[in-house]
Design an enzyme around this catalytic site. Structure first.
Site, short mmCIF file in Angstrom:
data_model
loop_
_atom_site.label_atom_id
_atom_site.label_comp_id
_atom_site.label_asym_id
_atom_site.label_seq_id
_atom_site.Cartn_x
_atom_site.Cartn_y
_atom_site.Cartn_z
N SER A 1 7.58 -26.97 7.98
CA SER A 1 6.54 -27.51 8.84
C SER A 1 6.52 -26.66 10.11
CB SER A 1 6.83 -28.97 9.17
OG SER A 1 5.80 -29.47 10.00
N HIS B 1 4.84 -32.44 30.00
CA HIS B 1 5.37 -33.70 29.49
C HIS B 1 4.31 -34.80 29.53
CE1 HIS B 1 7.59 -37.56 29.91
NE2 HIS B 1 8.32 -37.03 28.94
N ARG C 1 9.19 -38.02 16.11
CA ARG C 1 10.14 -37.38 17.02
C ARG C 1 11.16 -38.44 17.38
NH1 ARG C 1 4.93 -36.59 19.01
NH2 ARG C 1 4.18 -34.45 19.18
N ARG D 1 -45.93 -19.52 26.89
CA ARG D 1 -44.65 -20.21 26.70
C ARG D 1 -43.63 -19.26 26.07
NH1 ARG D 1 -46.14 -25.36 23.13
NH2 ARG D 1 -44.26 -26.20 24.13
N ARG E 1 11.95 -36.15 12.05
CA ARG E 1 12.67 -35.00 12.60
C ARG E 1 13.90 -35.47 13.34
NH1 ARG E 1 9.77 -31.44 17.09
NH2 ARG E 1 10.35 -33.22 18.38
N MET F 1 -37.50 -17.52 31.39
CA MET F 1 -38.66 -17.93 32.16
C MET F 1 -39.20 -19.28 31.72
SD MET F 1 -42.44 -16.56 32.03
CE MET F 1 -43.04 -18.00 31.21
N GLU G 1 9.63 -22.68 13.60
CA GLU G 1 9.18 -22.55 14.98
C GLU G 1 9.90 -21.43 15.71
OE1 GLU G 1 9.77 -26.32 16.89
OE2 GLU G 1 11.71 -26.63 15.95
N CYS H 1 2.78 -29.16 12.31
CA CYS H 1 2.89 -30.43 13.03
C CYS H 1 2.89 -30.24 14.54
CB CYS H 1 4.14 -31.19 12.59
SG CYS H 1 5.67 -30.40 13.05
N ASN I 1 3.88 -25.22 18.85
CA ASN I 1 4.15 -25.07 20.29
C ASN I 1 5.31 -24.12 20.52
OD1 ASN I 1 2.19 -26.62 21.42
ND2 ASN I 1 3.43 -28.47 21.53
N GLY J 1 6.08 -25.66 13.74
CA GLY J 1 6.00 -26.25 15.07
C GLY J 1 5.31 -25.22 15.94
N GLY K 1 -32.06 -20.15 31.55
CA GLY K 1 -32.16 -18.95 32.38
C GLY K 1 -33.36 -18.11 32.05
N LYS L 1 -39.63 -21.79 19.18
CA LYS L 1 -40.83 -22.55 19.53
C LYS L 1 -42.02 -22.07 18.69
CE LYS L 1 -40.97 -23.72 23.95
NZ LYS L 1 -41.05 -23.32 25.38
N ARG M 1 -38.41 -29.56 17.50
CA ARG M 1 -37.13 -28.85 17.33
C ARG M 1 -36.08 -29.88 16.95
NH1 ARG M 1 -36.65 -27.63 23.73
NH2 ARG M 1 -37.33 -29.70 24.27
N TYR N 1 -0.68 -29.24 4.52
CA TYR N 1 -1.03 -30.42 5.32
C TYR N 1 -0.93 -30.12 6.81
CZ TYR N 1 3.97 -31.33 6.24
OH TYR N 1 5.26 -31.25 6.66
P1 ADP Z 1 -39.97 -25.89 27.76
O1 ADP Z 1 -39.41 -24.94 26.79
O2 ADP Z 1 -39.39 -25.81 29.12
O3 ADP Z 1 -40.04 -27.28 27.21
P2 ADP Z 1 -42.73 -25.64 27.09
O4 ADP Z 1 -43.28 -24.33 26.70
O5 ADP Z 1 -42.44 -26.56 25.99
O6 ADP Z 1 -41.48 -25.42 28.01
O7 ADP Z 1 -43.81 -26.28 28.04
C1 ADP Z 1 -43.56 -27.11 29.14
C2 ADP Z 1 -44.47 -28.34 29.07
O8 ADP Z 1 -45.82 -27.98 29.02
C3 ADP Z 1 -44.21 -29.17 27.84
O9 ADP Z 1 -44.28 -30.54 28.21
C4 ADP Z 1 -45.34 -28.81 26.93
O10 ADP Z 1 -45.62 -29.86 26.07
C5 ADP Z 1 -46.47 -28.54 27.90
N1 ADP Z 1 -47.43 -27.58 27.36
C6 ADP Z 1 -47.17 -26.33 26.94
N2 ADP Z 1 -48.27 -25.73 26.45
C7 ADP Z 1 -49.27 -26.62 26.57
C8 ADP Z 1 -50.66 -26.62 26.22
N3 ADP Z 1 -51.22 -25.56 25.65
N4 ADP Z 1 -51.36 -27.71 26.48
C9 ADP Z 1 -50.79 -28.79 27.05
N5 ADP Z 1 -49.51 -28.88 27.41
C10 ADP Z 1 -48.73 -27.80 27.17
MG MG Z 2 -40.82 -27.87 25.62
MG MG Z 3 9.67 -27.63 18.57
#
Ligand code: ADP
Ligand code: MG
Ligand code: MG
Length: 884
Positions: free
Chosen positions: A762, A454, A560, A91, A616, A102, A743, A829, A766, A764, A100, A21, A335, A849
């Protein structure tokens, strides 16, 4: 140590240090796009945090102070200012995006005072308190780990009390009340208060981001995806811009091209008077981005121009986040966009046309497995949303289909033929006797069995969707009912089967059909230019072969012949042959079968138009063709017009303890050469017939289950004698080859000797895997999943080649074989012939091949091209190392 980079100081190549980011925000800033000002705290600061007993170190703290001061100066806003307070977002963003971690916190810098300042400044009290309640919810969740739902509930309750439809109906006094309730929650749920000092808010948020790098979910994800745990995450601090400042403001997400179809046209949605995630959270129904062209044309054009430039710069389709504040556009994220397989192929081809990427780059960008997915029918997404998964099993053969269920091959066939129903065969498991029912089924479902059972193998061969080993499915043949997760189904009831993911639904779901389109053809054409590995099809019938040719197969790598005996009238002759007690009794059925087989081979050769076709000779244990239970024996005895007791005795006599290691493959030729002789006459006879018509065919005859040179030599002589006799009789000749399956481990170990009497090899895979590991492939279902779950096996070796063991044997066989015969053609194969990872290995050991089911042909072609490109790159690197 430099722990902080202002956005102007970075660029897209600094992912490792700034996270994805941060690097992209920096890049957009450098390109001069309207990105709200800010800075990135590096992944090294995160590593330093962990080296410092999970505390932000002094160096970082000092640099954060300085960066905030600099930012304040630049934008003319200060934390806690009574006239123009600074608000920021915090962010997280690691080098590799990970679930997972934050979430983002918006509106940091608001407190009981600045919220009033913001209200007066903007003359919009509602907006100010809306922003404040958002900060409290996000901060409480991220920093104090109070569940999000607790805050949502408060909001819901207020809305219900006042009977509001939307968040927009909340009044200033509602929002104030919500803010107070949120503060109470801090005390009751976490024993904390909300820190009023913006700097304290900021540092607590940064701290939480660093901590989240090592939370349990993130650790598990990293372990499973082999991501190093010492990379650390970066943190972005960015001035807030407000999409919730009124009806001339908004927030949105957009893709530079359509992520579903690949169409080169902006695709996205936005919401007016909304902030951050509101669009994706589905709080209100967003507007399609095209409407922005009417309502704010200048802004739309500005955005479209930025989108184009970003694509040019990143040379790929981009996923963008933006915010509009009082009619001004701000870019918040870029991205590489996720896309469907269809879109991936179209975008790659278009980018080459547009001169943005090279052909090889386009090939490397497409996941070969996703090419497979394009070819299979899928359930309609909208319809799928209306249905819940009733049960699931192993995704044995991809594609989706709906149909009416039947529990026996006969009832399925009757419903199909007489009632013209779309049927699905649902069974505990299948055997060759079920083949007629399988052929006419839209999909096949079994309650038992694994990926190489099968049902699975046959379904893949036919390109019929199949889900096998379904948990929660019971099939009661006696009472003609099936139970799926508690629900009872009778014959004739509808179900829908997705063999791509193994899901089963009760009822009918519409499918979307897909086929090789122009873009995919282009990709396959380019693949061919890149790679000299042959890609052939496993095809047993003209229909299979025709399908394979449509998918670009170079020919047939494996027919086969036993599958040709599954049609009812042939099965009958086959059975007559098997129960015969001597060569004399075998004569009549052999003559019948020879006629039918010659017709089959003729058709395959004709379709080949001279492409390579490898056939075969008979492989499975003969017992597989015989009826097993009393009822079936009675029926077959009637058909054959013989005494059922006699038949039962013959069935019993042919029974083997270990049929897969028993009387099968070329062992049949040693004991009953007349069967192989018949097949050879049919093959060569068909080729000679075509020769009469001017089509030159060079048949490749393949001997299964060879274990030694002596054995191969013996069988080869049987074959060659037949061919020579036929040549003499017909007064004509043609080229042909006699090769062997590899095989049996012993054949690999002695490959130099076996090669002396073989024209080609060739693998086989399996049987070779089964015999190398000692895993019965029909019985692995009971323990293999545990092995994979416990990490004892990295993957199912029947799906992806076991490089260290089976692969080593293959490598040895290739080397020894080519030592004896330098130009020996060597193929694969087995099931694995169409697996991209395995193909990479085959390319490395110089397999010439692969052969796989028709639907996998395009996958294998692309995978072969990628393997070739990657291997050549590696060679370049090595060449350079040597030079330097
Ligand atoms: P995620 O990775 O979950 O997308 P982001 O960091 O991109 O989290 O942010 C979540 C939302 O908040 C996104 O829609 C982003 O565009 C918005 N956002 C983040 N920073 C700002 C900011 N400085 N001003 C306005 N909107 C923001
Ligand atoms: Mg985002
Ligand atoms: Mg065989």
């Amino acid at each position: 140590m430099k722990y902080i980079y202002r956005f102007e100081e970075g660029n897209k190549d600094m992912r490792r240090l700034l996270g994805g980011k941060g690097a992209n925000l920096a890049q957009m800033t450098t390109l001069g796009f309207p990105v709200p000002d800010g800075f990135t705290i590096t992944t090294e600061a995160c590593q330093a945090f962990y080296d410092n007993n999970n505390q932000i170190n002094d160096d970082t703290l000092t640099q954060i102070e300085a960066a905030i001061a600099q930012l304040s100066e630049k934008v003319g806003k200060q934390f806690n200012s009574p006239t123009n307070p600074l608000l920021v977002s915090v962010r997280s963003g690691a080098a590799i995006s990970m679930p997972g971690m934050m979430d983002t916190i918006l509106n940091i810098g608001l407190n009981d005072q600045t919220v009033e300042v913001l209200a007066n400044m903007t003359d919009n009290r509602r907006f100010a308190y809306d922003s404040y309640r958002r900060l409290l919810a996000m901060f409480g969740n991220v920093v104090y780990e109070i569940p999000e739902g607790v805050f949502d509930q408060v909001l819901e309750d207020v809305k219900t009390t006042h009977n509001y439809q939307s968040d927009l109906d909340l009044t200033v006094s509602d929002l104030k009340e919500i803010v107070d309730q949120f503060k109470d929650l801090y005390v009751s749920k976490a024993g904390k208060v909300f820190p009023q000092d913006p700097k304290e808010q900021l540092l607590a948020a940064v701290n939480a981001v660093f901590e989240s790098w090592n939370n349990h979910r993130a650790q598990v994800y990293r372990r499973e995806n082999h991501i190093a745990s010492d990379l650390g995450t970066a943190v972005n601090i960015q001035m807030m811009v407000f999409g919730n400042a009124g009806e001339d403001s908004g927030t949105g997400v957009a893709f530079t091209r359509n992520p579903a179809t690949g169409e080169n046209k902006l695709f996205g949605e936005y919401l007016l008077n909304a902030q951050g995630e509101d669009v994706v959270a589905g709080i209100r129904t967003p507007q399609p981005i095209s409407t922005l062209a009417d309502t704010m044309p200048d802004l739309y054009n500005e955005f479209a121009a930025i989108a184009k430039k970003l694509e040019f710069y990143y040379r790929d389709m981009q996923d963008l986040e933006f915010t509009i504040e009082h009619g001004t556009l701000y870019m918040l994220q870029a991205r590489d966009g996720k896309r469907t397989p269809t879109a991936a192929v179209k975008i790659a081809v278009d980018l080459v046309d547009e001169g943005l990427i090279s052909q090889t780059e386009a090939l490397l960008r497409i996941n070969p497995d996703s090419v497979g997915a394009i070819l299979y029918p899928e359930f309609d997404e909208a319809e799928l949303d209306q249905n819940t998964v009733a049960a699931s099993g192993l995704p044995a053969s991809p594609g989706a289909a709906s149909g009416q269920i039947y529990f026996t091959a006969e009832s399925a066939k009757a419903a199909h033929d007489d009632l013209e129903q779309q049927v699905i065969l649902v069974r505990q498991d299948t055997s060759p006797e079920d083949i007629e029912g399988m052929v006419i089924s839209e999909a096949i479902v079994t309650s038992r069995g694994g990926m190489t059972s099968h049902a699975a193998v046959v379904a893949r061969g036919m390109g019929t969707p199949a889900t096998v080993g379904v948990n929660g499915l019971q099939v009661d043949y006696q009472n003609r009912v099936a139970t799926i997760s508690g629900e009872q189904l009778n014959e004739g009831d509808w179900i829908s089967v997705d063999g791509t993911n193994g899901n089963i639904y009760i009822g009918q779901i519409m499918t979307n059909d897909t086929k090789v389109n122009d873009n995919l053809s282009t990709i396959l054409e380019w693949s061919k230019q890149e790679s000299d590995m042959g890609v052939y099809a496993n095809a047993d019938t003209p229909a299979d072969f025709a399908q394979a040719l449509k998918f670009g197969a170079d020919g047939i790598g494996l027919t086969r012949t036993e599958h040709m005996f599954f049609k009812p009238e042939r099965l009958l002759e086959m059975r007559r042959l098997i129960i015969a007690e001597d060569a004399k009794e075998r004569e009549a059925p052999l003559a019948e079968l020879a006629k039918m087989q010659q017709g089959d081979f003729y058709e395959l050769f004709r379709l080949s138009e001279g492409r390579s076709v490898t056939i075969r000779l008979l492989d499975p244990p003969l017992h597989e063709f015989l009826p097993h239970d009393e009822k079936e024996i009675q029926k077959v005895a009637d058909q054959l017009n013989i005494d059922p007791n006699y038949l039962a005795r013959r069935v019993d006599a042919l029974k083997e303890i270990n049929p897969m290691l028993g009387h099968r493959g070329d062992r049949l030729a040693v004991t009953f050469p007349d069967i192989y002789e018949m097949q050879v006459r049919a093959i060569i006879g068909a080729a000679l017939d075509l020769l009469d018509q001017g089509l030159i065919i060079e048949p490749h005859i393949m001997i299964p289950l060879t274990g030694s040179k002596a054995e191969m030599k013996w069988v080869r002589e049987v074959v060659v004698n037949q061919v020579e006799q036929l040549f003499a009789k017909k007064g004509a000749k043609l080229e042909y080859t006699v090769g062997t399956m590899m095989e049996i481990p012993r054949a690999c170990l002695t490959a130099d000797k076996v090669a002396e009497v073989s024209d080609f090899f060739s693998f086989g895979t399996n049987d070779l895997t089964q015999l190398t590991y000692g895993f019965s492939r029909d019985d692995v279902g009971s323990f293999m999943p545990e092995y994979i779950k416990k990490g004892i096996l990295p993957a199912d070796p029947f799906q992806t080649v076991d490089v260290d063991g089976v692969g080593e044997l293959m490598k040895m066989a290739v080397e020894k074989g080519r030592f004896a015969k330098p130009n020996l053609p060597i193929g694969v194969c087995g099931e694995i012939g169409g697996d991209p990872k395995s193909i990479e290995f085959f390319e490395a050991i110089h397999v010439s091949y692969v052969s796989c089911s028709p639907y996998r042909v395009p996958v294998a072609k692309l995978a072969a091209a990628q393997a070739h490109i990657k291997l050549n790159k590696k060679k370049d690197v090595m060449a350079n190392l040597v030079k330097n």
